[in-house]
Design an enzyme around this catalytic site. Structure first.
Site, short mmCIF file in Angstrom:
data_model
loop_
_atom_site.label_atom_id
_atom_site.label_comp_id
_atom_site.label_asym_id
_atom_site.label_seq_id
_atom_site.Cartn_x
_atom_site.Cartn_y
_atom_site.Cartn_z
N ILE A 100 -5.70 25.92 34.04
CA ILE A 100 -4.49 25.39 34.67
C ILE A 100 -4.33 24.00 34.06
O ILE A 100 -5.13 23.11 34.32
CB ILE A 100 -4.57 25.27 36.21
CG1 ILE A 100 -4.72 26.63 36.86
CG2 ILE A 100 -3.32 24.56 36.74
CD1 ILE A 100 -4.77 26.59 38.39
N TYR A 101 -3.33 23.85 33.22
CA TYR A 101 -3.08 22.59 32.55
C TYR A 101 -1.71 22.08 32.98
O TYR A 101 -0.70 22.77 32.79
CB TYR A 101 -3.08 22.76 31.02
CG TYR A 101 -4.45 22.90 30.38
CD1 TYR A 101 -5.63 22.80 31.12
CD2 TYR A 101 -4.56 23.12 29.03
CE1 TYR A 101 -6.86 22.92 30.51
CE2 TYR A 101 -5.79 23.23 28.40
CZ TYR A 101 -6.94 23.14 29.16
OH TYR A 101 -8.17 23.25 28.55
N GLY A 112 0.53 22.32 39.88
CA GLY A 112 -0.74 23.05 39.84
C GLY A 112 -0.83 24.07 40.96
O GLY A 112 -1.29 25.20 40.75
N ASN A 139 -15.44 17.11 37.26
CA ASN A 139 -13.99 17.07 37.45
C ASN A 139 -13.72 17.18 38.96
O ASN A 139 -13.28 18.20 39.48
CB ASN A 139 -13.31 18.20 36.67
CG ASN A 139 -11.80 18.06 36.63
OD1 ASN A 139 -11.21 17.28 37.38
ND2 ASN A 139 -11.17 18.83 35.77
N TYR A 146 -9.47 23.07 44.25
CA TYR A 146 -9.89 24.46 44.46
C TYR A 146 -10.52 24.64 45.84
O TYR A 146 -10.29 25.66 46.49
CB TYR A 146 -10.83 24.91 43.34
CG TYR A 146 -10.16 24.92 41.99
CD1 TYR A 146 -8.96 25.61 41.80
CD2 TYR A 146 -10.68 24.23 40.91
CE1 TYR A 146 -8.32 25.61 40.56
CE2 TYR A 146 -10.05 24.23 39.68
CZ TYR A 146 -8.87 24.92 39.52
OH TYR A 146 -8.24 24.91 38.31
N LYS A 148 -9.70 23.01 48.49
CA LYS A 148 -8.55 23.02 49.41
C LYS A 148 -7.89 24.40 49.45
O LYS A 148 -7.32 24.80 50.47
CB LYS A 148 -7.54 21.96 48.97
CG LYS A 148 -6.32 21.83 49.87
CD LYS A 148 -5.31 20.85 49.29
CE LYS A 148 -4.40 21.65 48.42
NZ LYS A 148 -3.20 21.07 47.94
#
Length: 177
Positions: A100-101, A112, A139, A146, A148
């Site tokens: 996911i960029y 996102g 990160n 993630y 969340k």
């Protein structure tokens, strides 16, 4: 602060290759340059984000790219993998979120989340049991995102960033409810 009036997600096709590369390089460098050597970043980009490699991924029938557009501007993408395109062998019918960029200037604008929701919708339509991904253990912003979204750590693996051995956390979300 840019106001986003229209947003959509479209499946990427071969004509989007240069756009995917531009987003990939900008996002990867912005996210990881402060914690990695310039040589390791350049080497990763040269090996993994070159046009030939991205074309191979885009042409793989078990990999799908979806580009996010805000006000008709490409601002990010998601890459998902099914079956043998997945980077790890995970038991069951699973979908991997490989990338996911989102361009840094669009962080905090829910892009996102919209891309993740797209992947989850696709996984549910494909009757997947789990959605999983790997995320660098340092990160923290991504891990928080993630968490969340109810992803949990289930394993880890080594990831080589040039000559630096790093650890990715493997996280999954069960879709069996």
């Amino acid at each position: 602060m840019q106001n986003i009036n229209t947003f959509n997600i479209q499946r990427a096709i071969l004509k989007d290759l240069n756009l995917l590369q531009e987003i990939s390089i900008n996002t990867f460098a912005a996210t990881f340059s402060s914690s990695n050597s310039a040589e390791n970043i350049a080497g990763y980009i040269e090996k993994n984000l070159n046009l030939q490699q991205l074309a191979l991924e885009l042409n793989n029938p078990n990999s799908h790219f979806y580009i996010a557009y805000a006000n008709a501007e490409a601002v990010g993408y998601i890459k998902i993998n099914f079956s043998d395109a997945q980077t790890e062998k995970i038991a069951g019918n699973t979908l991997e979120i490989h990338r996911i960029y989102v361009l840094q200037s669009f962080h905090g604008k829910s892009i996102g989340q919209l891309l993740l929701d797209k992947a989850l919708h696709i996984a549910r339509d494909a009757k997947c049991e789990n959605v999983w991904l790997g995320v660098w253990e340092l990160n923290h912003k991504a891990i928080q995102f993630y968490n969340k979204n109810s992803f949990i750590v289930f394993d880890k693996h080594d990831f080589m960033m040039g000559n630096d051995k790093q650890t990715d956390l493997l996280m999954k979300l069960s879709l069996l409810n």
